[in-house]
Design a protein around this motif. Structure first.
Motif, PDB file in Angstrom:
ATOM      1  N   GLN A  78       0.824  -1.209   0.000  1.00 38.29           N
ATOM      2  CA  GLN A  78       0.000   0.000   0.000  1.00 38.29           C
ATOM      3  C   GLN A  78       0.859   1.261   0.000  1.00 38.29           C
ATOM      4  N   ARG A  79       1.950   1.248   0.736  1.00 40.69           N
ATOM      5  CA  ARG A  79       2.827   2.410   0.718  1.00 40.69           C
ATOM      6  C   ARG A  79       3.552   2.545  -0.613  1.00 40.69           C
ATOM      7  N   TRP A  80       3.813   1.418  -1.262  1.00 39.62           N
ATOM      8  CA  TRP A  80       4.518   1.463  -2.538  1.00 39.62           C
ATOM      9  C   TRP A  80       3.649   2.057  -3.640  1.00 39.62           C
ATOM     10  N   ILE A  81       2.341   1.708  -3.631  1.00 38.03           N
ATOM     11  CA  ILE A  81       1.446   2.239  -4.663  1.00 38.03           C
ATOM     12  C   ILE A  81       0.816   3.565  -4.247  1.00 38.03           C
ATOM     13  N   GLY A  82       1.074   4.019  -3.010  1.00 40.88           N
ATOM     14  CA  GLY A  82       0.603   5.324  -2.575  1.00 40.88           C
ATOM     15  C   GLY A  82      -0.759   5.343  -1.931  1.00 40.88           C
ATOM     16  N   LEU A  83      -1.336   4.176  -1.622  1.00 35.72           N
ATOM     17  CA  LEU A  83      -2.649   4.148  -0.980  1.00 35.72           C
ATOM     18  C   LEU A  83      -2.574   4.440   0.510  1.00 35.72           C
TER      19      LEU A  83
END
Length: 229
Positions: free
Chosen positions: A175-180
């Motif tokens: 989630q942090r990698w895709i910005g969510l």
């Protein structure tokens, strides 16, 4: 070099392979230690398991106390090795050498012993030394060891994070990698400090680490050279 000598003399030459065997033994020892530490690092993959995580934290809490206990126990154990070796070296085959004596004492710690041999070797000193060893090593030292592990286990169980699961960890990372999902303030501050940290301030520390690494390499080279010579 060896192949050239065999080719020149058709195999009728004496070649001293002692140095080559020493180097091969050293490389084998180094390879064994590399395999050992490399395999131990696989424990990090199991840190998401609750019991394995509890085991790792228990060892971390008990590290310093176990080192102190190991030093104390080694002194006590060596003293008993000297005692049994000097008293029964000419009477018992199990005490004919220091290695066999240490093996016998280790088996006595596991309650695998023959009391009749000690009584036959020395009617008074045999049972007396045996009783002294059982009281000091088996009862006192082992009780101290169990107490250290028990106390460290209690502290680790109170402080360990039981909610840490591998699925939630991977999900948060994704989630942090895709910005969510945004990072919290503590993680953001740590990231900012790591990005804007002045490398000049860390230069003396890096120099000290480099000197320590060079010293360790030099000691290893001297040990290998002394072993080969």
């Amino acid at each position: 070099r060896i192949g050239e000598l065999f080719e020149e003399t058709n195999g009728y030459v004496y070649i001293n392979l002692q140095l080559a065997s020493y180097i091969n033994d050293i490389l084998t020892f180094l390879f064994a230690f590399c395999c050992f530490f490399g395999t131990i690092k696989f424990v990090r993959l199991c840190r998401f398991n609750q019991r394995m995580n509890l085991f790792i934290h228990t060892l971390q809490y008990a590290g310093k106390e176990l080192i102190s206990f190991a030093m104390m126990f080694s002194i006590v154990f060596m003293s008993f090795i000297c005692l049994f070796y000097l008293l029964f070296v000419s009477q018992l085959d199990e005490c004919s050498s220091l290695l066999k004596t240490s093996q016998m004492l280790f088996e006595m710690s596991l309650m695998k012993f023959d009391a009749h041999e000690l009584s036959g070797a020395a009617p008074f000193l045999g049972p007396f030394c045996f009783s002294l060893y059982i009281i000091l090593v088996v009862f006192v030292c082992m009780s101290m060891f169990i107490t250290i592990i028990n106390d460290s286990f209690r502290r680790a169980r109170e402080n360990v994070n039981d909610k840490q699961e591998i699925f939630s960890y991977m999900l948060n990372k994704f989630q942090r990698w895709i910005g969510l999902k945004q990072t919290n303030e503590e993680e953001r501050d740590a990231l900012m400090r790591s990005e804007h940290f002045n490398p000049i301030e860390r230069f003396p520390k890096k120099i000290d680490e480099l000197i320590d690494a060079i010293t360790r390499v030099r000691i290893i080279v001297l040990i290998i050279h002394a072993y080969c010579c």
